[in-house]
Design a protein around this motif. Structure first.
Motif, PDB file in Angstrom:
ATOM      1  N   ALA A 448       0.774  -1.090  -0.107  1.00  0.00           N
ATOM      2  CA  ALA A 448      -0.055   0.116  -0.101  1.00  0.00           C
ATOM      3  C   ALA A 448       0.909   1.406  -0.082  1.00  0.00           C
ATOM      4  O   ALA A 448       0.526   2.300  -0.657  1.00  0.00           O
ATOM      5  CB  ALA A 448      -0.873   0.072   1.182  1.00  0.00           C
ATOM      6  N   ALA A 449       2.042   1.267   0.666  1.00  0.00           N
ATOM      7  CA  ALA A 449       3.008   2.361   0.654  1.00  0.00           C
ATOM      8  C   ALA A 449       3.446   2.846  -0.673  1.00  0.00           C
ATOM      9  O   ALA A 449       3.479   3.977  -0.949  1.00  0.00           O
ATOM     10  CB  ALA A 449       4.116   1.937   1.467  1.00  0.00           C
ATOM     11  N   GLN A 450       3.665   1.729  -1.525  1.00  0.00           N
ATOM     12  CA  GLN A 450       4.105   2.231  -2.836  1.00  0.00           C
ATOM     13  C   GLN A 450       3.002   2.533  -3.738  1.00  0.00           C
ATOM     14  O   GLN A 450       3.043   3.558  -4.478  1.00  0.00           O
ATOM     15  CB  GLN A 450       4.794   0.715  -3.764  1.00  0.00           C
ATOM     16  CG  GLN A 450       6.092   0.611  -3.411  1.00  0.00           C
ATOM     17  CD  GLN A 450       6.040  -0.695  -2.599  1.00  0.00           C
ATOM     18  OE1 GLN A 450       5.687  -1.759  -2.781  1.00  0.00           O
ATOM     19  NE2 GLN A 450       6.437  -0.737  -1.057  1.00  0.00           N
ATOM     20  N   ARG A 451       1.668   1.909  -3.703  1.00  0.00           N
ATOM     21  CA  ARG A 451       0.763   2.349  -4.393  1.00  0.00           C
ATOM     22  C   ARG A 451       0.252   3.659  -4.095  1.00  0.00           C
ATOM     23  O   ARG A 451      -0.004   4.768  -4.795  1.00  0.00           O
ATOM     24  CB  ARG A 451      -0.529   1.566  -4.322  1.00  0.00           C
ATOM     25  CG  ARG A 451      -0.493  -0.010  -4.477  1.00  0.00           C
ATOM     26  CD  ARG A 451      -1.579  -0.822  -4.402  1.00  0.00           C
ATOM     27  NE  ARG A 451      -2.708  -0.505  -5.332  1.00  0.00           N
ATOM     28  CZ  ARG A 451      -2.944  -0.864  -6.587  1.00  0.00           C
ATOM     29  NH1 ARG A 451      -2.093  -1.810  -6.966  1.00  0.00           N
ATOM     30  NH2 ARG A 451      -4.038  -0.355  -7.399  1.00  0.00           N
ATOM     31  N   MET A 452       0.419   4.185  -2.576  1.00  0.00           N
ATOM     32  CA  MET A 452       0.044   5.713  -2.304  1.00  0.00           C
ATOM     33  C   MET A 452       1.032   6.578  -2.918  1.00  0.00           C
ATOM     34  O   MET A 452       0.572   7.587  -3.616  1.00  0.00           O
ATOM     35  CB  MET A 452       0.297   5.722  -0.856  1.00  0.00           C
ATOM     36  CG  MET A 452      -0.151   6.675  -0.191  1.00  0.00           C
ATOM     37  SD  MET A 452      -0.318   6.659   1.802  1.00  0.00           S
ATOM     38  CE  MET A 452       1.389   7.085   1.871  1.00  0.00           C
ATOM     39  N   MET A 453       2.429   6.151  -3.034  1.00  0.00           N
ATOM     40  CA  MET A 453       3.304   6.990  -3.686  1.00  0.00           C
ATOM     41  C   MET A 453       3.239   7.162  -5.324  1.00  0.00           C
ATOM     42  O   MET A 453       3.174   8.268  -5.926  1.00  0.00           O
ATOM     43  CB  MET A 453       4.660   6.620  -3.287  1.00  0.00           C
ATOM     44  CG  MET A 453       5.325   7.196  -2.251  1.00  0.00           C
ATOM     45  SD  MET A 453       7.010   6.779  -1.794  1.00  0.00           S
ATOM     46  CE  MET A 453       7.712   8.240  -2.670  1.00  0.00           C
ATOM     47  N   ILE A 454       2.800   6.076  -5.702  1.00  0.00           N
ATOM     48  CA  ILE A 454       2.615   6.047  -7.180  1.00  0.00           C
ATOM     49  C   ILE A 454       1.590   7.130  -7.631  1.00  0.00           C
ATOM     50  O   ILE A 454       1.542   7.729  -8.463  1.00  0.00           O
ATOM     51  CB  ILE A 454       2.303   4.684  -7.848  1.00  0.00           C
ATOM     52  CG1 ILE A 454       3.520   3.700  -7.408  1.00  0.00           C
ATOM     53  CG2 ILE A 454       1.884   4.536  -8.866  1.00  0.00           C
ATOM     54  CD1 ILE A 454       3.420   2.374  -7.815  1.00  0.00           C
ATOM     55  N   LEU A 455       0.249   6.915  -6.873  1.00  0.00           N
ATOM     56  CA  LEU A 455      -0.823   7.501  -7.042  1.00  0.00           C
ATOM     57  C   LEU A 455      -0.478   9.174  -6.764  1.00  0.00           C
ATOM     58  O   LEU A 455      -0.832  10.095  -7.736  1.00  0.00           O
ATOM     59  CB  LEU A 455      -1.825   7.298  -6.199  1.00  0.00           C
ATOM     60  CG  LEU A 455      -3.288   8.025  -6.480  1.00  0.00           C
ATOM     61  CD1 LEU A 455      -3.744   7.811  -7.921  1.00  0.00           C
ATOM     62  CD2 LEU A 455      -4.379   7.640  -5.844  1.00  0.00           C
ATOM     63  N   VAL A 456       0.205   9.452  -5.972  1.00  0.00           N
ATOM     64  CA  VAL A 456       0.626  10.907  -5.496  1.00  0.00           C
ATOM     65  C   VAL A 456       1.438  11.523  -6.733  1.00  0.00           C
ATOM     66  O   VAL A 456       1.055  12.369  -7.219  1.00  0.00           O
ATOM     67  CB  VAL A 456       1.247  11.028  -4.093  1.00  0.00           C
ATOM     68  CG1 VAL A 456       1.927  12.603  -4.065  1.00  0.00           C
ATOM     69  CG2 VAL A 456       0.405  10.812  -3.071  1.00  0.00           C
ATOM     70  N   GLU A 457       2.396  10.575  -7.000  1.00  0.00           N
ATOM     71  CA  GLU A 457       3.242  11.126  -8.449  1.00  0.00           C
ATOM     72  C   GLU A 457       2.803  11.137  -9.567  1.00  0.00           C
ATOM     73  O   GLU A 457       3.036  11.801 -10.109  1.00  0.00           O
ATOM     74  CB  GLU A 457       4.596  10.282  -8.194  1.00  0.00           C
ATOM     75  CG  GLU A 457       5.480  10.103  -6.916  1.00  0.00           C
ATOM     76  CD  GLU A 457       5.958  11.641  -6.861  1.00  0.00           C
ATOM     77  OE1 GLU A 457       6.457  12.260  -7.881  1.00  0.00           O
ATOM     78  OE2 GLU A 457       5.860  12.061  -5.621  1.00  0.00           O
TER      79      GLU A 457
END
Ligand SMILES: Cc1cc2nc3c(=O)[nH]c(=O)nc-3n(C[C@H](O)[C@H](O)[C@H](O)COP(=O)(O)OP(=O)(O)OC[C@H]3O[C@@H](n4cnc5c(N)ncnc54)[C@H](O)[C@@H]3O)c2cc1C
Length: 482
Positions: A448-457
């Motif tokens: 989830a931590a990577q998905r969160m950053m991917i969406l933000v970026e």
């Protein structure tokens, strides 16, 4: 001082640090039969700097002093530097039996994240402290752990939320005085910290104003008063039941680190209450360290691919169509990881004046291998067959009463010895352990931590795509409103 030898690194760990393992206190981590495996694994970073074939990769000349320093503590200037560092980690892990030495890479990720965040804050004293500390690491060639993950208690509650069972689930400042800050709390899963010189501590989440005391980052030597480490046991040892292998066993342990009211001098403090910068620090570290995760997972995945092909050949099924499909799937995963890891260096971004691998690409690369890891292990389990877990032990192999049966009936394709086949099952069984699956999923942050950053970026791109779609739909008003 300059570059340390592996012997000097080992000597530097005999410093009175407080480390517990398996119910007892460890007097000397370099002499302990289990922890010594970790020390040897880590020492390989120092050995690389002494080996002519790796010297150019492991060592660079510091422009300021003209002295040789570890590449890890060199501040990257361009994509070429990022690629070299990536190559160093891949090469180091390959040469260290598929285990990353870890001695300075996570420490350097933390150091770079702290430097970037100090620049982003624009606070002169933090910038100076970070650069002084980097110079100290370079000069003394120190191993360093990056300690971000707090024990957290109830995950959905903020650190300062009074509904947490106690206020110490996240490392926090409990006092400030003329000499420094006093910190309390615990970090968990900190790789190899038991046999590293320094610990660099960072917050693990965004903070609100109410959490200001938890917005804290600092570095301390591992033997600082009040620091206690509790390690987990090593999951893999070659024992009497295993076929002996003629190469050294490599592995790491991870520590829970307790900070029992530890005094940190001001010159080692990099964040103390600036809660708005907790999240940028987390993001900076997460990107750098996920790129490290991608780099050391390349050799691990290479070994999986190699084992899958080998056991397919040993079992005579390597030309069967569904097996070839499965090997193709594994090859796609490996090549995707290699390509994305390199692409993120080529398409780098600059934060706080330091080039770092592209955030979106890095997070996608980490997410992709972590998310597909169990599928990869499933494919290898399917190819290998049930002997993966039902094979007799090396002791049965040595027993003259059973050896003949094993040799005759557990052979595979003609021309492959039964011993080679059983040895292959042994290393596959080790490589497919639950431990390696948890490392892929959780080390460097949960999915989830990577998905969160991917969406933000990716949100900027997503918004542009939306505008295009709205334009194509002819909805001029909606386009103007958004
Ligand atoms: C082998 C290994 C080595 C590691 N090495 C290091 C290291 O050297 N340094 C370091 O700092 N860390 C290290 N880590 C820690 C790693 O980054 C964490 O394991 C990871 O971030 C997950 O945190 P956790 O283990 O506390 O699990 P949890 O945070 O409990 O996660 C479990 C699940 O809960 C979800 N979750 C958690 N919080 C929330 C929330 N607030 N809202 C919604 N969902 C939530 C997660 O997405 C996940 O699905 C290591 C981990 C492993 C396994």
């Amino acid at each position: 001082m300059g570059l340390k030898t592996a012997a000097e690194y080992r000597q530097s760990l005999r410093d009175g640090r407080v480390v517990y393992l398996n119910g007892g206190q460890v007097e000397d981590v370099t002499a302990h039969p289990a922890l010594r495996v970790g020390v040897d694994t880590a020492a390989f970073d120092y050995e690389m700097a002494e080996m002519p074939e790796y010297r150019d990769l492991a060592v660079v000349t510091d422009e300021k002093t003209g002295e040789p320093i570890s590449r890890y503590y060199y501040t990257p200037k361009n994509s070429g530097d990022l690629l070299k560092r990536h190559e160093l980690m891949v090469t180091g892990t390959r040469a260290n039996q598929g285990i990353v030495p870890f001695t300075k890479d996570i420490g350097a990720d933390s150091m770079n994240a702290v430097s970037m965040t100090a620049q982003m804050m624009g606070k002169k004293e933090y910038v100076e402290r970070a650069e002084n500390f980097r110079a100290y690491l370079q000069k003394n060639d120190l191993s360093m752990a990056g300690a971000m993950t707090d024990v957290k208690g109830n995950r959905v509650l903020r650190p300062s939320d009074p509904r947490q069972a106690h206020p110490d689930y996240y490392v926090r400042i409990v006092d400030r005085n003329r000499d420094g800050i006093v910190v309390r709390g615990a970090k968990v899963h900190i790789t190899a910290a038991a046999y590293f010189n320094e610990l660099l501590i960072m917050p693990c989440r965004n903070m609100s104003e109410a959490d200001a005391d938890y917005a804290v980052s600092f570095a301390i030597p591992a033997n600082t008063k009040g620091v206690v480490q509790i390690c987990h046991p090593f999951h893999y040892q070659i024992g009497a039941d295993n076929f002996p292998v003629d190469i050294p066993v490599r592995n790491h342990t991870d520590s829970m680190i307790i900070f029992d009211d530890v005094l940190v001098p001001w010159d080692r403090v990099f964040l103390a209450g600036e809660w708005e910068f907790a999240m940028p620090l987390v993001y900076n570290f997460a990107t750098l360290h996920r790129h490290t995760g991608c780099s050391y997972h390349i050799p691990i995945l290479e070994i999986l691919v190699g084992m899958a092909q080998a056991i397919a050949e040993y079992n005579g099924i390597d030309r069967v169509s569904h097996i070839r499909e499965q090997i193709t799937d594994l090859a796609i995963q490996l090549q995707t990881l290699k390509s994305l890891s390199k692409a993120s260096c080529l398409d780098y971004e600059i934060y706080g004046g330091i080039p770092i691998p592209n955030r979106t690409v890095t997070n996608i690369a980490k997410y992709n291998y972590a998310n597909s890891w169990h599928n990869c292990t499933k494919l290898i389990q399917d190819i290998a067959g049930g002997l993966l877990i039902t094979a007799p032990t090396y002791r049965d192999w040595q027993n003259p009463k059973t050896r003949g049966y094993i040799e005759k009936y557990l052979g595979g394709k003609a021309g492959i010895s039964t011993e080679d086949r059983l040895r292959m099952f042994q290393i596959i069984r080790h490589a497919l352990s639950a431990e390696s699956e948890v490392v892929a999923i959780h080390a460097e942050g949960s999915l989830a931590a990577q998905r969160m950053m991917i969406l933000v970026e990716a949100m900027g791109d997503i918004q542009e795509c939306k505008q295009w779609a709205i334009g194509l739909a002819g909805s001029k008003k909606a386009a103007a409103d958004t």
